[in-house]
Write a protein that holds these residues in place. Structure first.
Motif, mmCIF file in Angstrom:
data_model
loop_
_atom_site.group_PDB
_atom_site.id
_atom_site.type_symbol
_atom_site.label_atom_id
_atom_site.label_comp_id
_atom_site.label_asym_id
_atom_site.label_seq_id
_atom_site.Cartn_x
_atom_site.Cartn_y
_atom_site.Cartn_z
ATOM 1 N N VAL A 161 4.243 -2.679 -14.688
ATOM 2 C CA VAL A 161 4.948 -1.263 -13.839
ATOM 3 C C VAL A 161 6.165 -2.114 -13.791
ATOM 4 C CG1 VAL A 161 5.705 0.670 -12.856
ATOM 5 C CG2 VAL A 161 3.548 0.545 -14.425
ATOM 6 N N ILE A 162 5.616 -3.197 -12.142
ATOM 7 C CA ILE A 162 6.367 -4.362 -11.895
ATOM 8 C C ILE A 162 7.851 -4.738 -12.422
ATOM 9 C CG2 ILE A 162 6.969 -5.372 -10.075
ATOM 10 C CD1 ILE A 162 4.093 -4.913 -8.709
ATOM 11 N N ALA A 163 6.938 -5.600 -13.330
ATOM 12 C CA ALA A 163 7.845 -6.135 -14.271
ATOM 13 C C ALA A 163 8.597 -5.403 -15.095
ATOM 14 C CB ALA A 163 7.726 -7.040 -15.192
ATOM 15 N N ASP A 165 1.825 11.073 -3.568
ATOM 16 C CA ASP A 165 1.493 11.700 -5.302
ATOM 17 C C ASP A 165 1.400 10.405 -6.088
ATOM 18 O OD1 ASP A 165 0.666 13.925 -4.481
ATOM 19 O OD2 ASP A 165 2.186 14.826 -5.663
ATOM 20 N N VAL A 166 2.775 10.023 -6.418
ATOM 21 C CA VAL A 166 3.092 8.302 -7.068
ATOM 22 C C VAL A 166 2.595 6.946 -6.353
ATOM 23 C CG1 VAL A 166 4.906 6.662 -8.004
ATOM 24 C CG2 VAL A 166 5.102 9.444 -8.764
ATOM 25 N N ILE A 167 2.364 6.988 -5.113
ATOM 26 C CA ILE A 167 2.338 6.143 -4.528
ATOM 27 C C ILE A 167 0.457 5.558 -4.871
ATOM 28 C CG2 ILE A 167 1.781 4.877 -2.285
ATOM 29 C CD1 ILE A 167 4.604 5.466 -2.005
ATOM 30 N N VAL A 168 0.210 6.359 -3.934
ATOM 31 C CA VAL A 168 -1.584 6.957 -4.388
ATOM 32 C C VAL A 168 -1.657 7.372 -5.773
ATOM 33 C CG1 VAL A 168 -3.329 8.379 -4.162
ATOM 34 C CG2 VAL A 168 -1.978 8.669 -2.821
ATOM 35 N N LEU A 169 -1.154 7.035 -6.868
ATOM 36 C CA LEU A 169 -1.470 7.098 -8.219
ATOM 37 C C LEU A 169 -1.518 5.597 -8.465
ATOM 38 C CD1 LEU A 169 -0.710 10.956 -9.500
ATOM 39 C CD2 LEU A 169 -3.414 9.681 -9.724
ATOM 40 N N GLY A 170 -0.018 5.517 -8.766
ATOM 41 C CA GLY A 170 0.266 4.012 -8.351
ATOM 42 C C GLY A 170 -1.102 3.288 -8.258
ATOM 43 N N ARG A 171 -1.577 3.632 -7.156
ATOM 44 C CA ARG A 171 -2.905 2.505 -6.960
ATOM 45 C C ARG A 171 -4.643 3.144 -7.328
ATOM 46 N NH1 ARG A 171 1.677 2.152 -4.173
ATOM 47 N NH2 ARG A 171 1.589 0.354 -2.216
ATOM 48 N N ALA A 181 5.249 5.293 -16.976
ATOM 49 C CA ALA A 181 4.786 4.823 -15.131
ATOM 50 C C ALA A 181 6.459 4.758 -15.008
ATOM 51 C CB ALA A 181 3.691 3.496 -15.185
ATOM 52 N N ILE A 182 6.810 3.775 -15.547
ATOM 53 C CA ILE A 182 7.527 2.694 -15.255
ATOM 54 C C ILE A 182 9.123 4.028 -14.596
ATOM 55 C CG2 ILE A 182 9.518 1.209 -16.047
ATOM 56 C CD1 ILE A 182 7.711 0.048 -17.403
ATOM 57 N N ASN A 183 9.115 5.130 -15.570
ATOM 58 C CA ASN A 183 10.110 5.818 -15.245
ATOM 59 C C ASN A 183 9.814 6.769 -13.967
ATOM 60 O OD1 ASN A 183 12.733 7.488 -15.797
ATOM 61 N ND2 ASN A 183 11.116 9.086 -15.970
ATOM 62 N N GLY A 184 8.362 7.248 -13.533
ATOM 63 C CA GLY A 184 7.954 7.975 -12.936
ATOM 64 C C GLY A 184 8.421 6.793 -11.312
ATOM 65 N N VAL A 185 8.030 5.878 -11.266
ATOM 66 C CA VAL A 185 8.461 5.103 -10.010
ATOM 67 C C VAL A 185 9.736 4.625 -10.432
ATOM 68 C CG1 VAL A 185 8.822 2.412 -9.495
ATOM 69 C CG2 VAL A 185 5.906 3.396 -10.769
ATOM 70 N N LEU A 186 10.454 4.761 -10.639
ATOM 71 C CA LEU A 186 11.994 4.020 -10.581
ATOM 72 C C LEU A 186 12.272 5.730 -10.009
ATOM 73 C CD1 LEU A 186 13.443 2.237 -13.781
ATOM 74 C CD2 LEU A 186 13.579 1.798 -11.434
ATOM 75 N N PHE A 187 12.588 6.642 -10.514
ATOM 76 C CA PHE A 187 12.467 8.048 -10.087
ATOM 77 C C PHE A 187 12.505 8.245 -8.497
ATOM 78 C CE2 PHE A 187 12.810 12.803 -10.111
ATOM 79 C CZ PHE A 187 14.385 12.581 -10.853
ATOM 80 N N GLN A 188 11.288 7.468 -8.128
ATOM 81 C CA GLN A 188 11.620 7.511 -6.899
ATOM 82 C C GLN A 188 12.999 6.861 -6.123
ATOM 83 O OE1 GLN A 188 9.195 9.905 -6.205
ATOM 84 N NE2 GLN A 188 8.369 9.668 -8.095
ATOM 85 N N PHE A 189 13.301 5.870 -6.679
ATOM 86 C CA PHE A 189 14.100 5.188 -6.145
ATOM 87 C C PHE A 189 15.444 6.065 -6.613
ATOM 88 C CE2 PHE A 189 10.913 1.842 -6.440
ATOM 89 C CZ PHE A 189 11.537 1.186 -5.224
ATOM 90 N N ARG A 191 7.534 -3.085 -5.721
ATOM 91 C CA ARG A 191 5.905 -3.146 -5.194
ATOM 92 C C ARG A 191 5.265 -2.047 -3.454
ATOM 93 N NH1 ARG A 191 3.719 -7.545 -7.201
ATOM 94 N NH2 ARG A 191 5.135 -9.310 -8.196
ATOM 95 N N LEU A 192 6.151 -1.434 -3.255
ATOM 96 C CA LEU A 192 6.033 -0.499 -2.487
ATOM 97 C C LEU A 192 5.265 1.035 -3.211
ATOM 98 C CD1 LEU A 192 9.314 -0.166 0.009
ATOM 99 C CD2 LEU A 192 7.112 -1.196 0.519
ATOM 100 N N PHE A 193 5.567 0.784 -4.273
ATOM 101 C CA PHE A 193 5.429 2.515 -5.218
ATOM 102 C C PHE A 193 3.959 2.066 -6.009
ATOM 103 C CE2 PHE A 193 9.658 4.223 -3.679
ATOM 104 C CZ PHE A 193 9.106 5.104 -3.127
ATOM 105 N N THR A 194 4.064 0.258 -6.583
ATOM 106 C CA THR A 194 2.449 0.332 -7.242
ATOM 107 C C THR A 194 2.667 -1.019 -6.929
ATOM 108 O OG1 THR A 194 2.391 0.565 -9.853
ATOM 109 C CG2 THR A 194 4.244 -0.272 -9.421
ATOM 110 N N THR A 195 1.283 -1.111 -7.759
ATOM 111 C CA THR A 195 0.273 -2.309 -7.811
ATOM 112 C C THR A 195 0.197 -2.913 -9.166
ATOM 113 O OG1 THR A 195 -1.877 -1.451 -7.349
ATOM 114 C CG2 THR A 195 -0.888 -2.095 -5.449
#
Length: 480
Positions: free
Chosen positions: A383-385, A54-60, A305-313, A375-379
């Motif tokens: 958010v990446i920075a 879900d996060v990967i798809v929504l990250g795009r 958004a940043i927290n959502g990506v980091l939480f996956q890790f 970058r695997l989770f968002t473009t």
């Protein structure tokens, strides 16, 4: 302690007369743990993979949709943890019966747990209908709260379905057949990915629904999991008669038939009781993490958004640790059932060692290549920075968080329930939440403060749980 028939009957232990199990080598214990843990790890990672997809798809898609889903998923995932804990009686009771060789009564555990899972999952799903007022009360933006509240209401429909799946999956794990659940979850991930793309971006007559589309995909996937694995347990196992899964099954572990609703509720007491402490413990832990998401929400959409990506890790490799913890719990329970004190002791420490080895290796990868991994989770460049500099704190938190869950499960596999719950209360609500608020808001650490607090609380929890396991592993074993 309530006196019941079967393996849970109350009796005074006589350690000097216990039958001695033949000693097993260290290599045997490691291989047995890995053999059991491998499919369980894949299944657990696969379960998290559903939300990670879900996060990967929504990250795009866009940061706003990702933020709404992250906020909605906070209470949803907390309630999944509660559901898992309340259903812990299934693997605990089944593992002990299996270890004691009382296999003909195992079917009664599975059959009685299914309506219980529906009841508990339905109640928890109903609670999610009040998610929007919770978001508003916590100070979230009204527009974001309305969007996330709608997503959470749909996600609530998945909880009873996930309850049915968890009963079948944990039952199979307890009888050392975890590969079936693993296959089911892997297939579900493929289905979820396809449904996500369809409902998030739209196709043909189906409009693009963003975060709401992810929630719909989750409900449909949960239904497939529940139906597929449940039907296989009932009709697909070749030895289902020997396991008590047919109509002629015997009742065991003090679990009777209970033909009326009150009678059924009383009959499943031995199945419910092990889950109360675990349900509270898991709720305390997951609820603390959900509270952290609400804290991050006060920093704005980008922070969410940043927290959502980091939480996956954190959560994906944590599920590897959780799978090893589940295997450790089963191995401890099996050793308890066969009165193997040495095997019980080794099961706990081997589980911890393997978990530290795995999480430490993953943490090292985070330190070596943070940007490509993010970058695997968002473009989204913003958010990446924001995420890359914080990944080092995630790495530190991961190692200790994984270790504490293994020791927690080792204690529970030995029958220790309420003390680990109390230790969780102290670690997560006495340390994690206050530290996160202080570091994130007061000290100005932002999202980094969340993972700094997770590391601190996990260190405390690991030390406390390790000391507790040292104590409970020395308890006298009761013969069956």
């Amino acid at each position: 302690m309530t006196t019941v028939r079967g393996p849970f009957r109350d009796r005074s232990p006589q350690p000097q007369s216990l039958p001695q199990s033949p000693p097993q080598s260290l290599r045997h214990h490691i291989l047995r743990t890995l053999t059991l843990a491998g499919p369980v790890v894949v299944a657990r990672v696969g379960m998290v993979g559903l939300s990670s997809t879900d996060v990967i798809v929504l990250g795009r898609a866009n940061a706003e949709a990702l933020a709404a889903y992250v906020l909605a998923a906070a209470p949803f995932e907390s309630l999944i943890a509660t559901l898992s804990g309340l259903l812990l009686g299934v693997p605990v009771v089944a593992a002990r019966l299996f270890g004691a060789g009382d296999t003909h009564t195992l079917g009664s555990i599975w059959r009685r747990a299914l309506p219980y899972a529906l009841l508990v999952g339905g109640c928890l799903g109903g609670a999610l209908q009040a998610a929007e007022p919770l978001f508003l009360w916590s100070g979230q933006d009204p527009v974001l709260s309305a969007h996330a509240g709608a997503v959470a209401r749909v996600l609530g429909m998945a909880l009873p379905l996930l309850g049915l799946f968890l009963v079948s999956a944990s039952f199979l794990e307890a009888i050392n057949r975890p590969k079936l659940g693993m296959v089911a979850v892997l297939l579900a991930n493929l289905a979820n990915l396809g449904l996500n793309v369809l409902f998030v971006f739209g196709a043909g007559p189906i409009p693009a629904m963003g975060a709401l589309g992810c929630a719909i995909a989750t409900v449909l996937t949960a239904g497939l999991l529940a139906a597929g694995l449940g039907l296989y347990v009932r009709f697909g196992l070749k030895d289902r008669a020997a396991l008590g899964l047919t109509g002629a099954a015997s009742d065991g572990a003090g679990i009777g038939r209970g033909r009326t609703l009150p009678g059924w509720w009383r009959a499943i007491t031995p199945l419910r009781q092990p889950g109360y402490a675990a349900g509270l413990s898991y709720t305390l832990e997951a609820g603390a993490f959900s509270t952290l998401t609400l804290v991050v929400g006060l920093l704005g959409t980008l922070a969410l958004a940043i927290n959502g990506v980091l939480f996956q890790f954190l959560v994906i490799p944590f599920m590897v640790a959780f799978g090893l913890a589940t295997a450790t719990q089963v191995r401890v329970g099996n050793a308890w059932g066969r009165t193997d004190a040495r095997g019980l002791w080794l099961a706990g420490w081997i589980g911890l060692a393997l978990t530290v080895l795995v999480t430490g290796s993953v943490a090292l990868a985070y330190l070596v290549a943070p940007a490509p991994l993010v970058r695997l989770f968002t473009t989204e460049d913003a958010v990446i920075a924001g995420a890359v500099p914080i990944l080092a704190w995630v790495a530190l938190a991961l190692v200790f968080d994984g270790g504490q869950t293994v020791m927690n499960h080792a204690c529970r596999g030995r029958g220790d329930t309420w003390v680990p719950t109390g230790l969780h209360l102290i670690s997560y609500w006495g340390i994690l939440v206050p530290a996160a608020i202080l570091l994130t808001l007061t000290a100005g650490q932002g999202v980094a403060g969340i993972f700094q607090a997770v590391a601190l609380a996990s260190v405390v929890s690991l030390v406390a749980m390790t000391l507790r396991f040292i104590k409970v592993a020395r308890w006298p074993l009761e013969p069956d």
